[in-house]
Scaffold this motif. Structure first.
Motif, PDB file in Angstrom:
ATOM      1  N   SER A  33       0.825  -1.217   0.000  1.00  7.03           N
ATOM      2  CA  SER A  33       0.000   0.000   0.000  1.00  7.03           C
ATOM      3  C   SER A  33       0.854   1.260   0.000  1.00  7.03           C
ATOM      4  N   PHE A  34       2.057   1.176   0.563  1.00  9.27           N
ATOM      5  CA  PHE A  34       2.915   2.359   0.649  1.00  9.27           C
ATOM      6  C   PHE A  34       3.328   2.858  -0.742  1.00  9.27           C
ATOM      7  N   ARG A  35       3.199   1.971  -1.747  1.00  5.91           N
ATOM      8  CA  ARG A  35       3.549   2.374  -3.118  1.00  5.91           C
ATOM      9  C   ARG A  35       2.659   3.521  -3.593  1.00  5.91           C
ATOM     10  N   TYR A  36       1.415   3.512  -3.114  1.00 10.27           N
ATOM     11  CA  TYR A  36       0.467   4.534  -3.588  1.00 10.27           C
ATOM     12  C   TYR A  36       0.525   5.761  -2.683  1.00 10.27           C
ATOM     13  N   ALA A  37       1.687   6.361  -2.543  1.00  7.06           N
ATOM     14  CA  ALA A  37       1.853   7.474  -1.591  1.00  7.06           C
ATOM     15  C   ALA A  37       0.927   8.640  -1.921  1.00  7.06           C
ATOM     16  N   LYS A  38       0.825   8.969  -3.228  1.00  5.01           N
ATOM     17  CA  LYS A  38      -0.024  10.106  -3.613  1.00  5.01           C
ATOM     18  C   LYS A  38      -1.471   9.836  -3.221  1.00  5.01           C
ATOM     19  N   THR A  39      -1.902   8.585  -3.456  1.00  4.83           N
ATOM     20  CA  THR A  39      -3.307   8.240  -3.183  1.00  4.83           C
ATOM     21  C   THR A  39      -3.618   8.373  -1.697  1.00  4.83           C
ATOM     22  N   TRP A  40      -2.779   7.774  -0.834  1.00  2.00           N
ATOM     23  CA  TRP A  40      -3.154   7.841   0.584  1.00  2.00           C
ATOM     24  C   TRP A  40      -2.943   9.207   1.198  1.00  2.00           C
TER      25      TRP A  40
ATOM     26  N   SER B 240     -12.943  10.731  -1.325  1.00  2.00           N
ATOM     27  CA  SER B 240     -11.572  10.247  -1.555  1.00  2.00           C
ATOM     28  C   SER B 240     -11.547   9.261  -2.718  1.00  2.00           C
ATOM     29  N   TYR B 241     -12.540   8.378  -2.740  1.00  4.67           N
ATOM     30  CA  TYR B 241     -12.624   7.360  -3.796  1.00  4.67           C
ATOM     31  C   TYR B 241     -12.785   8.038  -5.166  1.00  4.67           C
ATOM     32  N   ALA B 242     -13.704   9.023  -5.221  1.00  5.78           N
ATOM     33  CA  ALA B 242     -13.952   9.723  -6.496  1.00  5.78           C
ATOM     34  C   ALA B 242     -12.695  10.466  -6.945  1.00  5.78           C
ATOM     35  N   ALA B 243     -12.001  11.111  -6.003  1.00  4.68           N
ATOM     36  CA  ALA B 243     -10.786  11.864  -6.356  1.00  4.68           C
ATOM     37  C   ALA B 243      -9.689  10.911  -6.833  1.00  4.68           C
ATOM     38  N   ALA B 244      -9.567   9.752  -6.177  1.00  5.80           N
ATOM     39  CA  ALA B 244      -8.541   8.783  -6.581  1.00  5.80           C
ATOM     40  C   ALA B 244      -8.841   8.249  -7.975  1.00  5.80           C
ATOM     41  N   LYS B 245     -10.108   8.001  -8.250  1.00  5.77           N
ATOM     42  CA  LYS B 245     -10.502   7.485  -9.572  1.00  5.77           C
ATOM     43  C   LYS B 245     -10.185   8.512 -10.657  1.00  5.77           C
ATOM     44  N   ARG B 246     -10.460   9.789 -10.344  1.00  9.19           N
ATOM     45  CA  ARG B 246     -10.215  10.850 -11.324  1.00  9.19           C
ATOM     46  C   ARG B 246      -8.713  10.978 -11.597  1.00  9.19           C
TER      47      ARG B 246
ATOM     48  N   ASN C   9      -5.432   4.212 -14.202  1.00 10.38           N
ATOM     49  CA  ASN C   9      -6.282   3.085 -14.612  1.00 10.38           C
ATOM     50  C   ASN C   9      -7.683   3.208 -14.014  1.00 10.38           C
ATOM     51  N   PRO C  10      -8.424   4.258 -14.381  1.00 10.34           N
ATOM     52  CA  PRO C  10      -9.749   4.426 -13.765  1.00 10.34           C
ATOM     53  C   PRO C  10     -10.713   3.307 -14.125  1.00 10.34           C
ATOM     54  N   GLU C  11     -10.453   2.623 -15.252  1.00 10.15           N
ATOM     55  CA  GLU C  11     -11.369   1.551 -15.677  1.00 10.15           C
ATOM     56  C   GLU C  11     -11.342   0.355 -14.709  1.00 10.15           C
ATOM     57  N   GLU C  12     -10.277   0.260 -13.898  1.00 10.24           N
ATOM     58  CA  GLU C  12     -10.186  -0.860 -12.934  1.00 10.24           C
ATOM     59  C   GLU C  12     -11.046  -0.619 -11.695  1.00 10.24           C
ATOM     60  N   TYR C  13     -11.442   0.642 -11.489  1.00 11.84           N
ATOM     61  CA  TYR C  13     -12.235   0.967 -10.297  1.00 11.84           C
ATOM     62  C   TYR C  13     -13.613   0.299 -10.384  1.00 11.84           C
ATOM     63  N   GLY C  14     -13.994  -0.334  -9.291  1.00 15.44           N
ATOM     64  CA  GLY C  14     -15.268  -1.048  -9.262  1.00 15.44           C
ATOM     65  C   GLY C  14     -15.117  -2.499  -9.672  1.00 15.44           C
TER      66      GLY C  14
ATOM     67  N   SER D 164      -9.952  -2.773  -7.777  1.00 15.11           N
ATOM     68  CA  SER D 164      -8.756  -1.933  -7.757  1.00 15.11           C
ATOM     69  C   SER D 164      -8.250  -1.783  -6.317  1.00 15.11           C
ATOM     70  N   THR D 165      -6.993  -2.175  -6.085  1.00  9.79           N
ATOM     71  CA  THR D 165      -6.445  -2.020  -4.733  1.00  9.79           C
ATOM     72  C   THR D 165      -6.293  -0.540  -4.387  1.00  9.79           C
ATOM     73  N   GLU D 166      -6.003   0.264  -5.405  1.00 12.99           N
ATOM     74  CA  GLU D 166      -5.855   1.702  -5.182  1.00 12.99           C
ATOM     75  C   GLU D 166      -7.191   2.322  -4.751  1.00 12.99           C
ATOM     76  N   GLY D 167      -8.276   1.867  -5.384  1.00  6.02           N
ATOM     77  CA  GLY D 167      -9.612   2.364  -5.026  1.00  6.02           C
ATOM     78  C   GLY D 167      -9.968   1.999  -3.593  1.00  6.02           C
ATOM     79  N   LEU D 168      -9.684   0.742  -3.224  1.00  7.06           N
ATOM     80  CA  LEU D 168      -9.962   0.295  -1.859  1.00  7.06           C
ATOM     81  C   LEU D 168      -9.132   1.088  -0.857  1.00  7.06           C
ATOM     82  N   LEU D 169      -7.853   1.303  -1.214  1.00  9.26           N
ATOM     83  CA  LEU D 169      -6.955   2.065  -0.340  1.00  9.26           C
ATOM     84  C   LEU D 169      -7.493   3.486  -0.133  1.00  9.26           C
ATOM     85  N   ALA D 170      -7.962   4.107  -1.234  1.00  8.19           N
ATOM     86  CA  ALA D 170      -8.478   5.483  -1.140  1.00  8.19           C
ATOM     87  C   ALA D 170      -9.690   5.547  -0.215  1.00  8.19           C
ATOM     88  N   ALA D 171     -10.610   4.591  -0.387  1.00  6.45           N
ATOM     89  CA  ALA D 171     -11.836   4.607   0.424  1.00  6.45           C
ATOM     90  C   ALA D 171     -11.522   4.400   1.906  1.00  6.45           C
TER      91      ALA D 171
END
Lengths: 509, 168
Positions: free
Chosen positions: A246-253, A278-284, A288-293, A296-303
């Motif tokens: 999860s630490f890889r996504y520093a910008k997201t968290w 947070s989820y909407a901002a991360a998706k924007r 890879n916004p198409e992976e959201y839903g 997406s681990t990034e989406g889960l991390l954001a939420a």
């Protein structure tokens, strides 16, 4: 720098005392409460408040903060494994957490949720430590005019944000809550409003019975009305390894933490909006916004980062303005008052030690959540196997006894059940419950400050908008209302759609 | 589901809100002004509830007008969908909750009232559950054990640990 040392002192004080044991069991209790569908963080904090009456002040608040943080985190497990958010704050987590679990990556999803929740809490804690002292100092300039507008702003904004598709219903819920708060003896003339000689009504509706009813008893009705849920995965693996990824996504968290904290600060909005925004901002912002839903681990991390960051965020207005940032924070505010603490603009002057203790409590609760979340992944799965038919009866008894225990009045039990039915009907008919609760909390603040302001200004409405801070808050209230009106939205949409063609014409010219 | 059904729900909701607003406004108007005490007219008790009720009335009327104009219905209205199992569970839950909260609690000794409620609730909810896995005997024994353990545990926590005096 003084603040930093006070914080360090508070961290060490908790770390070297028996309170560390309290941190562990209270956070674990919170996680279990959050994991059980139907038990929300608000209900958990409200019920546990009734168990803290005889505790020492700081220990009681420590227990409640640990339960609060644990419950918001625990709900993510349910979202991942059952596709049902354990608490409303975890609804956004189900969007990607459940698809991940269906792909056989439940362990990875829970690890990401755990790290995200921890990082969110820590970002929120930093926000709390930095923003709250500044806001408290700023709030020292507030007079009754500003507090009146702040109460109106809280109701209007909460009504708008908790019912984005239908703000009218959000506002109705908020003003209904304010009206509920009017029942009972008012403070200026000691007149018992809407009481009709009934002595129980003269005392007004207690905040805790209303809260336990609207969130706890209503939740029992909602859970029993729904169909039963089933676990999607009962085996997990690769937990610790995935946690570090999860630490890889520093910008997201970092972004989600900041957004979550801000959403927490906004009165009455809280963790669920923290997660969604947070989820909407991360998706924007995602490549890879198409992976959201779809997992997406990034989406889960954001939420998960967003909702847990909102917890310390929600404590900021509680401590500095005595206005709750979320529904569980409203219970926490009530608990602080019950325990003889006086949150408000003077907190940094009169109770600075307590403030930094709260920051340290958030720190320890976050650490406990991380450790327990990663180590107890498999044992905690058993919580989700408890059938609702075997649980809801005992939950309702706790709601009844918890409401009764506050003042020893049977009337409070009746109030709790009545608000349980009201909360249930509101949810069933599309009215959000959070603005109503915020209204009940803000009612006395609005009432006292409105009448005080009118008395000072002798009814001159201009004085409500002539002071700089009150003018800004009033303008914000007006803007929220105006931009929610369909004709204004349509006109704005029309203007925005014509902007590109207008700029092209200007360029051609 | 037709679009008209959510709008009828909104219409009824608007009527209830408007009724509360109007009734509250009338009651606020009737509250004393304390002129004999030379009270500041801007501090009278009916002022804030009166204003709140006026706002509530306006919002209620707006909801009615919106529903009559055929707009709204953007939010899901779960109350319109009642599968048979869901309706049965709700009726049972409300009946048992009312029995415990309004009748048993406070009038019957706590252990007996709570044990009886949890036993009845667990048995009833399981019997209404289409996916029930347990037979009647294990269900009855399990519910009885749960009822006794839960009643004693809750009483112990509140009375012995947190020193709350429970009724009955």
């Amino acid at each position: 720098m003084d603040g930093f040392f006070q914080f360090l002192h508070a961290v060490v004080a908790i770390g070297l005392s028996a309170d560390l044991f309290v941190v562990v069991w209270a956070t674990l209790l919170g996680i279990v409460i959050g994991m059980i569908p139907g038990l929300t963080a608000t209900l958990g904090v409200a019920l546990v408040t009734t168990l803290t009456f005889t505790m020492e002040q700081n220990t009681a608040i420590l227990v409640l903060i640990c339960v609060y943080i644990g419950a918001i985190y625990g709900g993510g497990r349910t979202a991942i494994l059952l596709n049902i958010p354990g608490t409303p704050a975890n609804a956004a987590s189900a969007l990607d957490g459940f698809p991940l679990a269906k792909q056989g990556r439940a362990g990875e999803a829970m690890a990401v949720a755990t790290t995200g929740s921890f990082l969110g809490s820590i970002v929120g804690m930093l926000g709390l430590a930095i923003i709250a002292p500044w806001l408290a100092e700023f709030a020292l300039d507030f007079t009754s005019f500003e507090f009146f507008w702040l109460a109106v702003f809280g109701i209007v904004l909460c009504g708008q944000l908790t019912a984005m598709d239908d703000p009218l219903k959000g506002w109705i819920a908020g003003f209904f809550g304010l009206l509920v708060a009017m029942v009972g003896q008012e403070s200026l003339h000691a007149y018992a409003r809407f009481s009709y000689g009934i002595s129980d009504l003269e005392g007004g509706f207690g905040l805790l019975p209303v809260l336990v009813g609207a969130f706890g008893c209503a939740e029992v009705f909602v859970v029993m009305r729904q169909e039963a849920t089933h676990l999607v995965a009962s085996k997990v693996g690769n937990v610790l390894g995935s946690a570090l990824s999860s630490f890889r996504y520093a910008k997201t968290w970092l972004r989600s933490g900041a957004i979550g904290t801000f959403m927490g600060v906004v009165p009455g909005v809280g963790e669920d909006m923290g997660a969604w925004v947070s989820y909407a901002a991360a998706k924007r912002a995602s490549k890879n916004p198409e992976e959201y839903g779809k997992g997406s681990t990034e989406g889960l991390l954001a939420a998960e980062t967003g909702n847990n960051a909102a917890v310390p965020g929600a404590l900021i207005p509680v401590l500095t303005l005595a206005i709750p940032g979320s529904a569980p924070a409203a219970v926490l505010l009530a608990a602080m008052i019950i325990h003889g603490l006086r949150p408000g603009p003077l907190i940094m002057i009169t109770q600075a030690d307590f403030f930094y203790s709260v920051v340290a409590m958030v720190f320890w609760a976050s650490c406990a959540m991380l450790v327990l979340g990663l180590l107890l992944t498999r044992p905690l799965l058993y919580v989700l196997k408890v059938r609702r038919e075997w649980l809801m009866g005992a939950i309702f008894v706790l709601c009844v006894v918890g409401s009764y225990a506050i003042a020893g009045r049977i009337f409070d039990v009746w109030v709790m059940i009545a608000f349980g039915l009201i909360g249930f009907l509101m949810r069933e008919t599309g009215f959000p419950v959070a603005p109503m609760i915020l209204g009940v909390v803000l009612g006395p603040i609005l009432d006292n400050n409105l009448r005080r302001s009118l008395s000072i200004s002798q009814g001159d409405p201009l004085q409500f908008v002539s002071r700089p801070i009150s003018m800004v808050i009033a303008a914000l209230v007006l803007a929220i209302i105006l931009f929610s009106l369909p004709p204004v939205q349509r006109a704005l949409g029309l203007v925005l759609s014509r902007l590109p063609s207008l700029s092209r014409k200007n360029g051609d010219a | 589901m037709t679009r008209a059904r959510p709008l009828i729900t909104d219409l009824l909701g608007g009527l209830v809100v408007t009724a509360i607003g109007v009734a509250g406004f009338v009651e606020s108007w009737r509250m004393p002004r304390f002129a004999e005490r030379h009270a500041d007219p801007f501090t009278v008790p009916g002022l804030t509830p009166g204003l709140l009720c006026a706002v509530l009335t306006v919002l209620g009327v707006a909801l009615i007008l919106r529903a009559m104009a055929g707009r709204g219905g953007a939010v899901a209205i779960p109350i319109l969908e009642w599968p048979a199992g869901s309706a049965q569970r709700m009726i049972f839950t409300i009946a048992s909750v009312f029995l415990y909260g309004f009748v048993l609690f406070g009038n019957v000794p706590f252990l007996i009232a709570t044990g009886a409620f949890i036993f009845i609730f667990t048995i009833g909810a399981e019997l209404l559950n289409a996916d029930r896995e347990l037979g009647l005997l294990p269900l009855g024994v399990g519910a009885l054990v749960l009822a006794i353990v839960a009643a004693f545990a809750i009483r112990f926590i509140f009375v012995s640990v947190f020193l709350v005096r429970l009724p009955g």
